[in-house]
Motif scaffolding. Structure first.
Motif, PDB file in Angstrom:
ATOM      1  N   MET A 292      12.026   1.521 -16.837  1.00 37.57           N
ATOM      2  CA  MET A 292      12.421   1.955 -15.496  1.00 37.57           C
ATOM      3  C   MET A 292      11.335   2.792 -14.825  1.00 37.57           C
ATOM      4  SD  MET A 292      16.469   2.927 -15.707  1.00 37.57           S
ATOM      5  CE  MET A 292      17.733   1.649 -15.598  1.00 37.57           C
ATOM      6  N   LEU A 293      10.580   3.525 -15.611  1.00 36.12           N
ATOM      7  CA  LEU A 293       9.488   4.335 -15.062  1.00 36.12           C
ATOM      8  C   LEU A 293       8.494   3.462 -14.301  1.00 36.12           C
ATOM      9  CD1 LEU A 293       8.745   6.782 -18.036  1.00 36.12           C
ATOM     10  CD2 LEU A 293       9.922   7.319 -15.895  1.00 36.12           C
ATOM     11  N   LEU A 294       8.168   2.304 -14.881  1.00 35.96           N
ATOM     12  CA  LEU A 294       7.245   1.379 -14.224  1.00 35.96           C
ATOM     13  C   LEU A 294       7.848   0.843 -12.930  1.00 35.96           C
ATOM     14  CD1 LEU A 294       4.697  -0.385 -14.115  1.00 35.96           C
ATOM     15  CD2 LEU A 294       5.899  -2.070 -15.522  1.00 35.96           C
ATOM     16  N   LEU A 295       9.118   0.447 -12.983  1.00 34.75           N
ATOM     17  CA  LEU A 295       9.779  -0.101 -11.795  1.00 34.75           C
ATOM     18  C   LEU A 295       9.828   0.925 -10.662  1.00 34.75           C
ATOM     19  CD1 LEU A 295      12.803  -1.999 -13.413  1.00 34.75           C
ATOM     20  CD2 LEU A 295      10.659  -2.981 -12.588  1.00 34.75           C
ATOM     21  N   MET A 296      10.118   2.184 -10.994  1.00 34.32           N
ATOM     22  CA  MET A 296      10.201   3.237  -9.986  1.00 34.32           C
ATOM     23  C   MET A 296       8.833   3.550  -9.404  1.00 34.32           C
ATOM     24  SD  MET A 296      13.099   5.946 -11.346  1.00 34.32           S
ATOM     25  CE  MET A 296      12.139   6.505 -12.759  1.00 34.32           C
ATOM     26  N   PHE A 297       7.811   3.513 -10.236  1.00 35.59           N
ATOM     27  CA  PHE A 297       6.453   3.795  -9.764  1.00 35.59           C
ATOM     28  C   PHE A 297       5.989   2.711  -8.790  1.00 35.59           C
ATOM     29  CE2 PHE A 297       1.786   3.372 -10.333  1.00 35.59           C
ATOM     30  CZ  PHE A 297       1.407   4.611  -9.840  1.00 35.59           C
ATOM     31  N   VAL A 298       6.309   1.465  -9.097  1.00 32.50           N
ATOM     32  CA  VAL A 298       5.925   0.347  -8.221  1.00 32.50           C
ATOM     33  C   VAL A 298       6.691   0.427  -6.905  1.00 32.50           C
ATOM     34  CG1 VAL A 298       5.974  -2.155  -7.923  1.00 32.50           C
ATOM     35  CG2 VAL A 298       5.248  -1.176 -10.109  1.00 32.50           C
ATOM     36  N   GLY A 299       8.019   0.594  -6.981  1.00 27.39           N
ATOM     37  CA  GLY A 299       8.811   0.785  -5.776  1.00 27.39           C
ATOM     38  C   GLY A 299       9.089  -0.477  -4.987  1.00 27.39           C
ATOM     39  N   ALA A 300       9.267  -0.296  -3.670  1.00 35.24           N
ATOM     40  CA  ALA A 300       9.689  -1.391  -2.779  1.00 35.24           C
ATOM     41  C   ALA A 300       8.497  -1.962  -2.011  1.00 35.24           C
ATOM     42  CB  ALA A 300      10.761  -0.873  -1.832  1.00 35.24           C
ATOM     43  N   GLY A 301       8.752  -2.418  -0.773  1.00 33.83           N
ATOM     44  CA  GLY A 301       7.703  -3.045   0.027  1.00 33.83           C
ATOM     45  C   GLY A 301       7.191  -2.144   1.132  1.00 33.83           C
ATOM     46  N   SER A 302       6.029  -2.481   1.668  1.00 33.78           N
ATOM     47  CA  SER A 302       5.474  -1.742   2.797  1.00 33.78           C
ATOM     48  C   SER A 302       6.350  -1.937   4.025  1.00 33.78           C
ATOM     49  CB  SER A 302       4.052  -2.237   3.095  1.00 33.78           C
ATOM     50  OG  SER A 302       3.185  -1.938   2.030  1.00 33.78           O
ATOM     51  N   ALA A 303       6.369  -0.921   4.898  1.00 34.72           N
ATOM     52  CA  ALA A 303       7.190  -0.934   6.123  1.00 34.72           C
ATOM     53  C   ALA A 303       8.664  -1.137   5.792  1.00 34.72           C
ATOM     54  CB  ALA A 303       6.715  -2.007   7.090  1.00 34.72           C
ATOM     55  N   SER A 304       9.094  -0.554   4.665  1.00 35.15           N
ATOM     56  CA  SER A 304      10.494  -0.655   4.255  1.00 35.15           C
ATOM     57  C   SER A 304      11.092   0.739   4.198  1.00 35.15           C
ATOM     58  CB  SER A 304      10.589  -1.317   2.874  1.00 35.15           C
ATOM     59  OG  SER A 304      10.172  -0.416   1.860  1.00 35.15           O
ATOM     60  N   THR A 305      12.365   0.816   3.793  1.00 40.03           N
ATOM     61  CA  THR A 305      13.016   2.110   3.644  1.00 40.03           C
ATOM     62  C   THR A 305      12.739   2.715   2.264  1.00 40.03           C
ATOM     63  OG1 THR A 305      15.040   1.029   2.879  1.00 40.03           O
ATOM     64  CG2 THR A 305      14.863   1.485   5.239  1.00 40.03           C
ATOM     65  N   GLY A 307      10.216   3.601  -1.364  1.00 37.50           N
ATOM     66  CA  GLY A 307       8.986   4.334  -1.676  1.00 37.50           C
ATOM     67  C   GLY A 307       8.183   3.659  -2.773  1.00 37.50           C
ATOM     68  N   GLY A 308       7.463   4.477  -3.563  1.00 37.68           N
ATOM     69  CA  GLY A 308       6.594   3.951  -4.610  1.00 37.68           C
ATOM     70  C   GLY A 308       5.230   3.560  -4.064  1.00 37.68           C
ATOM     71  N   ILE A 309       4.362   3.044  -4.952  1.00 40.31           N
ATOM     72  CA  ILE A 309       3.037   2.615  -4.482  1.00 40.31           C
ATOM     73  C   ILE A 309       3.140   1.316  -3.700  1.00 40.31           C
ATOM     74  CG2 ILE A 309       1.807   3.754  -6.373  1.00 40.31           C
ATOM     75  CD1 ILE A 309       1.459   0.917  -7.629  1.00 40.31           C
ATOM     76  N   LYS A 310       4.287   0.664  -3.762  1.00 38.70           N
ATOM     77  CA  LYS A 310       4.633  -0.595  -3.097  1.00 38.70           C
ATOM     78  C   LYS A 310       4.271  -1.795  -3.976  1.00 38.70           C
ATOM     79  CE  LYS A 310       6.141   1.512   0.608  1.00 38.70           C
ATOM     80  NZ  LYS A 310       6.022   2.907   0.200  1.00 38.70           N
ATOM     81  N   LEU A 311       5.139  -2.793  -3.942  1.00 36.23           N
ATOM     82  CA  LEU A 311       5.005  -3.985  -4.776  1.00 36.23           C
ATOM     83  C   LEU A 311       3.702  -4.730  -4.524  1.00 36.23           C
ATOM     84  CD1 LEU A 311       6.122  -6.030  -6.792  1.00 36.23           C
ATOM     85  CD2 LEU A 311       7.437  -7.065  -4.927  1.00 36.23           C
ATOM     86  N   THR A 312       3.316  -4.866  -3.248  1.00 36.36           N
ATOM     87  CA  THR A 312       2.089  -5.600  -2.931  1.00 36.36           C
ATOM     88  C   THR A 312       0.848  -4.871  -3.459  1.00 36.36           C
ATOM     89  OG1 THR A 312       2.317  -4.600  -0.735  1.00 36.36           O
ATOM     90  CG2 THR A 312       2.855  -6.934  -0.937  1.00 36.36           C
ATOM     91  N   THR A 313       0.882  -3.542  -3.444  1.00 35.80           N
ATOM     92  CA  THR A 313      -0.222  -2.755  -4.011  1.00 35.80           C
ATOM     93  C   THR A 313      -0.360  -3.061  -5.497  1.00 35.80           C
ATOM     94  OG1 THR A 313       0.211  -0.965  -2.435  1.00 35.80           O
ATOM     95  CG2 THR A 313      -1.123  -0.416  -4.364  1.00 35.80           C
ATOM     96  N   PHE A 314       0.760  -3.063  -6.192  1.00 37.41           N
ATOM     97  CA  PHE A 314       0.777  -3.353  -7.619  1.00 37.41           C
ATOM     98  C   PHE A 314       0.270  -4.766  -7.908  1.00 37.41           C
ATOM     99  CE2 PHE A 314       3.250  -5.095 -11.256  1.00 37.41           C
ATOM    100  CZ  PHE A 314       2.742  -4.292 -12.262  1.00 37.41           C
ATOM    101  N   LEU A 315       0.716  -5.738  -7.097  1.00 35.63           N
ATOM    102  CA  LEU A 315       0.312  -7.134  -7.303  1.00 35.63           C
ATOM    103  C   LEU A 315      -1.181  -7.335  -7.043  1.00 35.63           C
ATOM    104  CD1 LEU A 315       3.334  -9.051  -5.724  1.00 35.63           C
ATOM    105  CD2 LEU A 315       2.799  -8.794  -8.153  1.00 35.63           C
ATOM    106  N   VAL A 316      -1.728  -6.649  -6.046  1.00 35.36           N
ATOM    107  CA  VAL A 316      -3.170  -6.739  -5.767  1.00 35.36           C
ATOM    108  C   VAL A 316      -3.967  -6.236  -6.968  1.00 35.36           C
ATOM    109  CG1 VAL A 316      -5.062  -5.734  -4.413  1.00 35.36           C
ATOM    110  CG2 VAL A 316      -3.053  -6.650  -3.254  1.00 35.36           C
ATOM    111  N   ILE A 317      -3.523  -5.141  -7.575  1.00 39.77           N
ATOM    112  CA  ILE A 317      -4.211  -4.610  -8.757  1.00 39.77           C
ATOM    113  C   ILE A 317      -4.095  -5.569  -9.933  1.00 39.77           C
ATOM    114  CG2 ILE A 317      -4.200  -2.741 -10.472  1.00 39.77           C
ATOM    115  CD1 ILE A 317      -3.319  -0.870  -8.214  1.00 39.77           C
ATOM    116  N   VAL A 318      -2.907  -6.145 -10.129  1.00 41.12           N
ATOM    117  CA  VAL A 318      -2.699  -7.111 -11.224  1.00 41.12           C
ATOM    118  C   VAL A 318      -3.607  -8.321 -11.045  1.00 41.12           C
ATOM    119  CG1 VAL A 318      -1.063  -8.748 -12.237  1.00 41.12           C
ATOM    120  CG2 VAL A 318      -0.339  -6.405 -11.751  1.00 41.12           C
ATOM    121  N   PHE A 319      -3.665  -8.868  -9.841  1.00 41.93           N
ATOM    122  CA  PHE A 319      -4.521 -10.026  -9.577  1.00 41.93           C
ATOM    123  C   PHE A 319      -6.000  -9.667  -9.707  1.00 41.93           C
ATOM    124  CE2 PHE A 319      -0.730 -11.997  -7.728  1.00 41.93           C
ATOM    125  CZ  PHE A 319      -0.897 -13.319  -8.113  1.00 41.93           C
TER     126      PHE A 319
END
Length: 441
Positions: A292-305, A307-319
């Motif tokens: 859950m710590l990882l899920l909370m750190f990643v968070g939701a999406g940009s321009a959303s309600t 928080g977190g670093i945002k899913l797209t940020t996480f995916l860019v780093i993974v790629f």
């Protein structure tokens, strides 16, 4: 004599406006009409910050300590914080028929995490249409369940409160045990999770879906958010179900398979910054908490309600990592090359976030007599504006509460916004230097 005006950049103005609303909300919650019993200034500040940042962490019981007036103040702050202060400013400007200038558009662009000024006003208009429509429809559906149970007055109010709280990913609930009594209720599970998934996917994506109405025509950002959200939520549900199935304090207490599946699903998706819970978080296995710590750190999406670093940020780093491991030089996602500045921005967001989380955990380990895992969970929950807790929020010292307040503030505005607000001036590079390799790894 010339009068000197202090020029503020969009990030600085956004921070100041946010602080103003937090101070105003704190003063309102300190009024005798707001509480059934007096609360300290620190607790009022903590509650207001948690509401404005749509986190949901609570040091006092929302349903019993606050009067209806106090709860409505919290709800107002949730709505303003979730949809954005500048979004409401735009709405007022539009209603008054006033022109929205270039500077105002820059601030809106900053507050909604947009890459360009084009279409920000249209996005704000859509934001309100989508948000209010979804909240009203959800309220009416929830009323089907709660009006027969609590009567018209309370039933409609509970539906109204939880609809706004869920859509804005706030996690505030009238009940002290959140939604644990509805752990196996399909209607409550579906409506609440639909609200915070839609709220957390981002208004840019919702607008994109509305106008293009075809997955193939969607932008890369929208495709990543939709595909990434589905995959992570499915994976999280499977992991929570597998790890907690035999836990006598969580899923093990539920008799039917359907209740176990509903509980697993709810806890899997709520960690994406929602904050509601149908299981006791403190009773989960440490392996589940760690995931859950990882899920909370990643968070939701940009321009959303959310928080977190945002899913797209996480995916860019993974790629980026996958591209390096494959020995390729250009990072591509879906036959589209990712710009270097996007990669650098993603790394900057993640690095600054981790540094602040480390600092907060370090300080709380000095001030609070709590286990390390509980403190780490509390900090990441605050940063991701999630609102889940292992039960230590109310027991924090005043210093500990102030630290969490700062982390919630940072998590909502974003580390780069806060960093830019502290910068005196941002200048474009005019000089290019020769490159040279350094040894890494």
């Amino acid at each position: 004599m010339k009068t000197k005006y202090i020029k503020l950049n969009p990030s600085q103005l956004l921070v100041l406006v946010f602080l103003f609303f937090i101070i105003l909300g704190t003063l309102l919650l300190k009024l005798p009409i707001s509480t059934t019993t007096p609360i300290s200034l620190t607790d009022a500040l903590f509650t207001v910050t948690s509401a404005m940042t749509v986190t949901g962490l609570a040091v006092v019981d929302t349903g019993t300590v606050f009067t209806t007036f106090g709860q409505l103040v919290i709800l107002m702050l949730i709505q303003v914080g979730g949809l954005g202060i500048m979004s409401f400013a735009v709405l007022i400007f539009i209603m008054l028929g006033k022109k929205i200038g270039f500077k105002e558009r820059l601030i809106i662009q900053q507050s909604l995490n947009q890459t360009s000024l084009g279409g920000v006003i249209k996005l704000v208009k859509n934001l309100f249409i989508y948000s209010f429509s979804i909240e009203i429809i959800a309220m009416l559906i929830l009323a089907i369940r709660w009006v027969p149970e609590y009567g018209w007055g309370k039933g409609m109010y509970y539906s109204f409160f939880h609809s706004i709280s869920a859509f804005n990913n706030a996690g505030f609930s009238i009940w002290s045990d959140s939604l644990m009594k509805y752990v196996g209720d399909p209607l409550i599970n579906l409506v609440i999770t639909f609200l915070f998934i839609i709220g957390g996917i981002g208004f840019t994506v919702l607008s994109d879906i509305w106008y293009k109405r075809s997955f193939k025509k969607l932008s890369l950002h929208s495709k990543l958010m939709i595909g990434g959200t589905f995959m992570i939520n499915l994976l999280a549900m499977i992991i929570v179900f597998s790890l907690e199935y035999s836990n006598p304090n969580t899923l093990g207490t539920l008799s039917s398979l359907s209740d176990k599946l509903w509980a697993s699903y709810f806890q899997a998706v709520t960690t994406r910054t929602a904050g509601f819970n149908t299981l006791d978080i403190g009773s989960l296995h440490e392996a589940t908490i760690t995931f859950m710590l990882l899920l909370m750190f990643v968070g939701a999406g940009s321009a959303s309600t959310g928080g977190g670093i945002k899913l797209t940020t996480f995916l860019v780093i993974v790629f980026s990592v996958l591209t390096f491991l494959k020995g390729k030089s250009q990072i591509t996602i879906g036959n589209r090359a990712i710009k270097d500045k996007v990669i650098v921005r993603s790394l900057a967001i993640s690095t600054i976030s981790l540094l602040f989380i480390f600092l907060a955990v370090f300080l709380l380990n000095i001030t609070e007599p709590e286990p390390f895992l509980k403190i780490l969970f509390e900090v990441i929950s605050a940063f991701g504006t999630v609102g889940l807790s292992m039960g230590i929020t109310a027991d924090l010292s005043d210093i500990g509460k102030i630290i969490i307040v700062f982390i919630m503030f940072l998590g909502k505005l974003g580390p780069l916004t806060l960093a830019f607000s502290l910068a005196t001036k941002l200048e474009q590079e005019k000089i290019r230097y020769p490159s040279e390799d350094i040894l890494t790894g």
